[in-house]
Scaffold this active site. Structure first.
Site, mmCIF file in Angstrom:
data_model
loop_
_atom_site.group_PDB
_atom_site.id
_atom_site.type_symbol
_atom_site.label_atom_id
_atom_site.label_comp_id
_atom_site.label_asym_id
_atom_site.label_seq_id
_atom_site.Cartn_x
_atom_site.Cartn_y
_atom_site.Cartn_z
ATOM 1 C CG LEU A 59 -3.220 3.883 -2.604
ATOM 2 C CD1 LEU A 59 -5.555 3.453 -2.868
ATOM 3 C CD2 LEU A 59 -3.452 5.186 -2.103
ATOM 4 C CB CYS A 60 1.652 -0.464 -0.757
ATOM 5 S SG CYS A 60 2.109 -0.434 -2.147
ATOM 6 N N GLY A 61 1.962 2.711 1.225
ATOM 7 C CA GLY A 61 3.068 3.314 2.277
ATOM 8 C C GLY A 61 4.789 3.738 0.448
#
Lengths: 286, 132
Positions: free
Chosen positions: A88-90
């Site tokens: 969940l951090c690109g």
């Protein structure tokens, strides 16, 4: 067309997802500030160490250290890859892993040391041997973590088990942009230091002697680079998580708006239909 | 007398950045005192006490390894760990000393022995300074 109940349920679920992404965004941004402060604190040590190395390398022409000799054939390469534990951090994790893989695939035989679960999983999946995997340190790296990792790499290099060491991390440019970067740690290339100007003269004394100083300073330098890279990567992880969560929150808002529109249309349609039914029913009675 | 500009930097903080009259440090080949205008030098530090004299006052710190660089601009001390005398946790250092001594007695391998020796050395430096 979906029923009113379905749409309502969907709005609710998007809404709760949005709450999560919003919270993650806030957490990431407050952690980011702290990580940035740490990053700034480590910078002077890094710069000063690099300065000393530059001076020693340039001031002591001809002196060589085990860490600077190019080995005839680079048979085995070690990659140190810094990524995060969580997603969940690109594209943060996959970008840095891909960068490492790009160089790794041009080598005959490679092993990796990973920081972060994501990097470990990636290389396991690609059938690359992971000699050591660190976890739970990527978000808040300490110097002793870097020290352990660095010593591990130096030991492998000194024993001759690997002939070169690469370090892959993410470089922080701005909060919105960061870029994966790979540097060659060992053997140290004196050319890397050529464009920096030394401020010491050839009269510098080395206690006890140049070689001893180099052999002492280079491992320190490597640990410092690793520490700096870990701290910088942590900043990048948090900033890309923040950006990713920010756009996720925005997307959720947009989705809720669209769903509300559809919901109202369906509701209106249902009311219109009901009225038509009542009117036609009463007409039939007359 | 001209002053020496001094920086003490550890990986996690900038410990000192200012001017000093004299710096005495423990290098691996013995104690060395540095004044303003010293010849450029790079030296490896041992575990030991660093003392800085500023306007007649003396500041002391425990420095655990690292190296020092002196050039025309001044002096920088780069170390993995350093603490001012007031920051030393004497109780913790004592515990560390006891632990290291116990380990020295029942060390199994050479590596254990070396590690315990280093730990003991660190603890002794801290205690030496902390108890003053």
């Amino acid at each position: 067309m979906a029923s009113m109940r379905d749409i309502k349920r969907r709005i609710k679920s998007v809404n709760s997802t949005q709450q999560i992404t919003k919270a993650m965004n806030l957490v990431a941004s407050s952690k980011l500030n702290r990580a940035k402060a740490r990053f700034n604190d480590t910078k002077p040590y890094f710069d000063a160490t690099r300065n000393v190395i530059t001076n020693v390398v340039k001031g002591s022409k001809g002196v060589s250290s085990v860490f600077m000799q190019e080995r005839n054939e680079a048979k085995k390469s070690l990659f140190i890859v810094i990524a995060g534990d969580r997603g969940l951090c690109g594209g943060y994790n996959s970008n840095v892993c891909k960068k490492a893989l790009e160089i790794l695939s041009s080598k005959e035989n490679s092993i990796v040391i990973t920081v972060g679960n994501k990097a470990r999983d990636f290389f396991k999946h690609k059938n690359v041997e992971v000699v050591k995997a660190f976890k739970d340190i990527s978000e808040k790296p300490t110097y002793s973590d870097a020290f352990i990792l660095g010593n591990e790499a130096i030991k492998l290099y000194e024993k001759g088990e690997v002939d070169e060491v690469y370090f892959v991390y993410t470089e922080f440019i701005t909060t919105l942009t960061s870029e994966p970067k790979a540097i060659k740690l060992l053997p140290l290339d004196p050319k890397d230091f050529e464009d920096e100007k030394p401020h010491s003269s050839t009269l510098t004394i080395y206690e006890p002697d140049e070689e001893a100083v180099l052999n002492y300073v280079i491992p320190k330098y490597i640990n410092t680079v690793i520490f700096g890279g870990m701290v910088e990567s942590a900043v990048c992880e948090l900033s890309s998580r923040m950006t990713a969560m920010d756009s996720a929150t925005e997307n959720a808002t947009e989705m809720i708006d669209n769903l509300n529109l559809v919901y109202n249309r369906v509701r209106q349609g249902a009311i219109t239909q009901e009225i038509t039914e009542i009117v036609s029913g009463s007409n039939a009675l007359e | 007398m001209a002053k020496l500009s001094l920086k003490i930097i550890t990986p996690s903080r900038n410990m000192f950045d200012g001017e000093a009259d004299m710096v005495v440090m423990r290098t691996i080949s013995g104690d060395v005192g540095i004044l303003h205008g010293h010849q450029p030098m790079v030296t490896i530090l041992d575990y030991g006490i660093l003392s800085i004299k500023i306007d007649g006052e003396e500041k002391k710190a425990a420095v655990l390894g690292g190296f020092a660089e002196i050039n025309s601009e001044g002096m920088s001390i780069l170390t993995d760990a350093a603490e001012w005398d007031a920051e030393i946790d004497v109780v913790r250092a004592k515990q560390a000393k006891e632990r290291a001594e116990a380990r020295l007695k029942n060390a199994q391998s050479n590596i254990d022995l070396k590690r315990a020796e280093l730990a003991l050395k660190r603890a002794l430096v801290r205690l030496d300074l902390g108890e003053k």
